[in-house]
Design an enzyme around this catalytic site. Structure first.
Site, PDB file in Angstrom:
ATOM      1  N   SER A 268       0.811  -1.212   0.000  1.00 29.42           N
ATOM      2  CA  SER A 268       0.000   0.000   0.000  1.00 29.42           C
ATOM      3  C   SER A 268       0.847   1.266   0.000  1.00 29.42           C
ATOM      4  O   SER A 268       0.326   2.343  -0.282  1.00 29.42           O
ATOM      5  CB  SER A 268      -0.925   0.014   1.217  1.00 29.42           C
ATOM      6  OG  SER A 268      -0.165  -0.026   2.407  1.00 29.42           O
TER       7      SER A 268
ATOM      8  N   HIS B 124      -2.030  -2.765  -6.401  1.00 33.71           N
ATOM      9  CA  HIS B 124      -2.562  -2.469  -5.072  1.00 33.71           C
ATOM     10  C   HIS B 124      -4.082  -2.533  -5.072  1.00 33.71           C
ATOM     11  O   HIS B 124      -4.763  -1.658  -5.610  1.00 33.71           O
ATOM     12  CB  HIS B 124      -2.087  -1.087  -4.620  1.00 33.71           C
ATOM     13  CG  HIS B 124      -2.578  -0.702  -3.266  1.00 33.71           C
ATOM     14  ND1 HIS B 124      -2.851   0.593  -2.904  1.00 33.71           N
ATOM     15  CD2 HIS B 124      -2.872  -1.457  -2.165  1.00 33.71           C
ATOM     16  CE1 HIS B 124      -3.280   0.627  -1.657  1.00 33.71           C
ATOM     17  NE2 HIS B 124      -3.308  -0.610  -1.197  1.00 33.71           N
TER      18      HIS B 124
ATOM     19  N   GLU C 277      -4.676   0.118  -7.992  1.00 36.55           N
ATOM     20  CA  GLU C 277      -3.597   1.012  -8.416  1.00 36.55           C
ATOM     21  C   GLU C 277      -2.504   0.169  -9.079  1.00 36.55           C
ATOM     22  O   GLU C 277      -1.949  -0.732  -8.450  1.00 36.55           O
ATOM     23  CB  GLU C 277      -3.017   1.768  -7.223  1.00 36.55           C
ATOM     24  CG  GLU C 277      -3.971   2.783  -6.617  1.00 36.55           C
ATOM     25  CD  GLU C 277      -3.392   3.484  -5.396  1.00 36.55           C
ATOM     26  OE1 GLU C 277      -3.578   4.702  -5.265  1.00 36.55           O
ATOM     27  OE2 GLU C 277      -2.747   2.807  -4.567  1.00 36.55           O
TER      28      GLU C 277
ATOM     29  N   ASN D 276      -3.406   6.682  -0.667  1.00 38.66           N
ATOM     30  CA  ASN D 276      -2.868   6.857   0.682  1.00 38.66           C
ATOM     31  C   ASN D 276      -2.097   8.160   0.845  1.00 38.66           C
ATOM     32  O   ASN D 276      -1.805   8.569   1.973  1.00 38.66           O
ATOM     33  CB  ASN D 276      -1.985   5.665   1.056  1.00 38.66           C
ATOM     34  CG  ASN D 276      -2.804   4.500   1.553  1.00 38.66           C
ATOM     35  OD1 ASN D 276      -3.831   4.684   2.198  1.00 38.66           O
ATOM     36  ND2 ASN D 276      -2.374   3.291   1.257  1.00 38.66           N
TER      37      ASN D 276
END
Length: 507
Positions: free
Chosen positions: A123, A144, A156, A194
């Site tokens: 992540s 991801h 992702e 993130n």
């Protein structure tokens, strides 16, 4: 570029919730899948869990029995790593530690055929660092998924410095063939989601620390005015404060202590106390049996309002005037600077300044500021603050005016940018910086935030809707109020405002 043929074996390493979810997705898409875990029996247990989940979907009529049977037939546990040698794609979903992942990838490079793609579900770890030391680092990419993988749409596709573009394209098309919404991202700390999502948590945490409002009120504003599925305190309780705090610290450290990503002392204290949220029974809220959920603060008023004056254009809040008219309020229109007058109260949308500062600088008596809403035509709650010295009667008139439109007013202390506006401005700012640094396209940044964390609108599209000059003004005023680099506007914002372009306009 084509997706992997469905006959291509896919291997998943790590039989935890994420690994099992990825294995299920690949198997449901038609691939033979081998699931491996170093813990004896863990892979078989995970497949049994997938079987139960699919059976429940069949019972609910959300999946046909034939798909259930076919998916299970494609899933096989692997007893040793060597059983994955014929895979065309290996996805690792093991512990989030760089050296352990790097060692695994090096073993896989020696084991699997040269054409096998090695993907990490990390992540936040650098794909470039993970691939370092391999003879052929170009075959390593990030893939991801978001938890739970069978339900969450976003994937992702992350390219490191040496990742082969053709393989990134293959993974992109493969994810799309699996029913996902893939986006391309460059390997920078936090990738898209993130990184860009950090202000959503950070601004609510800071407002709480400053005593702007309580958790329930701030969460309600983010849900009911901002249109987010959950407020920051509800969401971090659900994620787990140990996990959310660790990601924030990781991104903060990776950016060499950039103030934009500074972790919260409040959240640190919760982690140290073991109040991790739902999984521990207590976080910002108490989840013990019989515990009462606190309610948001909503102001009451006994004032009667039949008319108001609209001076100029309210911009993004213009639907509020039309809503008042539909509710039977007489709205008199005249030239001005975008203000609402009711009784002796002056209402204005926040521009990032303190209410007291703006009242003094603009010569506005009894000033009440309104927060941002996703849709002023439908919202049932707005945050408000007011300047020092504002008469109680003026506050009551403002609250009564909003009530005529069916909007509850939640009080906030006199803080810069209120709650929703400052959060959206900071999300847009972080997205703009990711765009500036070539992490992803504007379209992919917005898609990632909507598909990955269920935002009601992509932050860049939201900024374009508000108007980039207004977003830039808000950030400039936030930075001036706090005197911190945390609120510095992205060069991308300044450049687009100077050029008269939106964030989605092509150069």
């Amino acid at each position: 570029m084509h997706a992997l043929n469905k006959e291509t074996p896919v291997a998943v390493i790590g039989a935890g919730a994420m690994g099992a979810g990825i294995a299920q997705v690949a198997a449901q898409a038609g691939h033979p899948v081998r699931l491996y875990d170093t813990r004896t029996g863990a892979a078989a247990q995970a497949i049994a869990g997938i079987d139960r989940q699919l059976a429940r979907l069949v019972e609910k009529g959300k999946l046909d029995a034939a798909t259930h049977v076919a998916t299970l037939a494609r899933l096989r546990p692997a007893d040793e790593l060597e059983a994955l040698a014929d895979a065309g794609l290996v996805i690792e979903a093991i512990v989030e530690k760089l050296e352990i992942k790097r060692e695994l990838l090096q073993r896989l490079e020696a084991l699997c055929a040269p054409g096998c793609i090695l993907a990490s579900n990390t992540s936040s770890l650098s794909i470039t660092s993970l691939a370092a030391g391999l003879r052929h680092p170009g075959r390593v990419l990030g893939m991801h998924f978001f938890n739970p993988a069978p339900l969450m749409a976003l994937v992702e596709i992350v390219s490191g410095l040496d990742s082969e573009p053709a393989l990134a394209g293959c993974l992109f098309e493969t994810a799309r063939a699996w029913g996902k919404q893939p986006v391309h991202a460059r390997s920078t700390p936090g990738f898209i989601v993130n990184r860009v999502a950090r202000p959503f948590y950070a601004e609510s945490l800071r407002l709480l620390q400053e005593g702007a409002a309580d958790c329930a009120t701030l969460d309600a504003l983010m849900r009911e005015a901002g249109g987010f599925r959950m407020g920051a305190f509800e969401l971090t309780d659900l994620i787990g404060h140990d996990v959310n705090y660790a990601v924030t610290c990781s991104v903060f450290d990776a950016y060499y202590g950039d103030a934009r990503f500074q972790p919260s002392l409040i959240q640190k204290e919760l982690v140290e106390a073991g109040r991790l949220g739902r999984k521990s029974g207590r976080g910002f809220y108490d989840y013990s049996e019989g515990a009462e959920r606190p309610q948001p603060s909503t102001l009451a008023s006994t004032a009667t309002v039949e008319a108001c004056a609209l001076e100029g254009d309210l911009g993004t809040a213009q639907p509020l005037a039309q809503r008042l008219e539909r509710a039977g309020v007489q709205v008199t229109r005249r030239d001005g600077a975008g203000l609402l007058r009711v009784g002796d109260a002056t209402l204005a949308l926040s521009d990032g300044r303190l209410a007291t500062q703006r009242a003094r600088e603009d010569g506005l008596d009894n000033l009440v500021l309104l927060d941002l809403a996703l849709d002023y035509g439908r919202t049932e709650r707005l945050g408000i603050s007011w300047a020092a010295g504002t008469r109680q009667g003026a506050i009551d008139a403002a609250v009564a005016l909003l009530a005529r439109a069916g909007i509850g007013a939640s009080p906030l202390a006199d803080v810069p940018g209120l709650a929703v506006l400052r959060t959206v401005a900071m999300l847009a700012n972080e997205g703009a910086d990711a765009l500036l640094h070539g992490v992803a396209s504007a379209a992919d940044i917005d898609l990632a935030m909507c598909a990955g964390v269920n935002y009601p609108r992509g932050p860049l599209a939201w900024a374009d809707t508000i108007g980039l000059p207004q977003v830039l003004r808000t950030l400039d005023n936030l930075q001036a109020a706090y005197g911190e680099p945390r609120y510095r506007p992205s060069l991308a914002l300044r450049r687009r405002v100077a050029e008269g372009r939106t964030l989605h306009d092509q150069p």
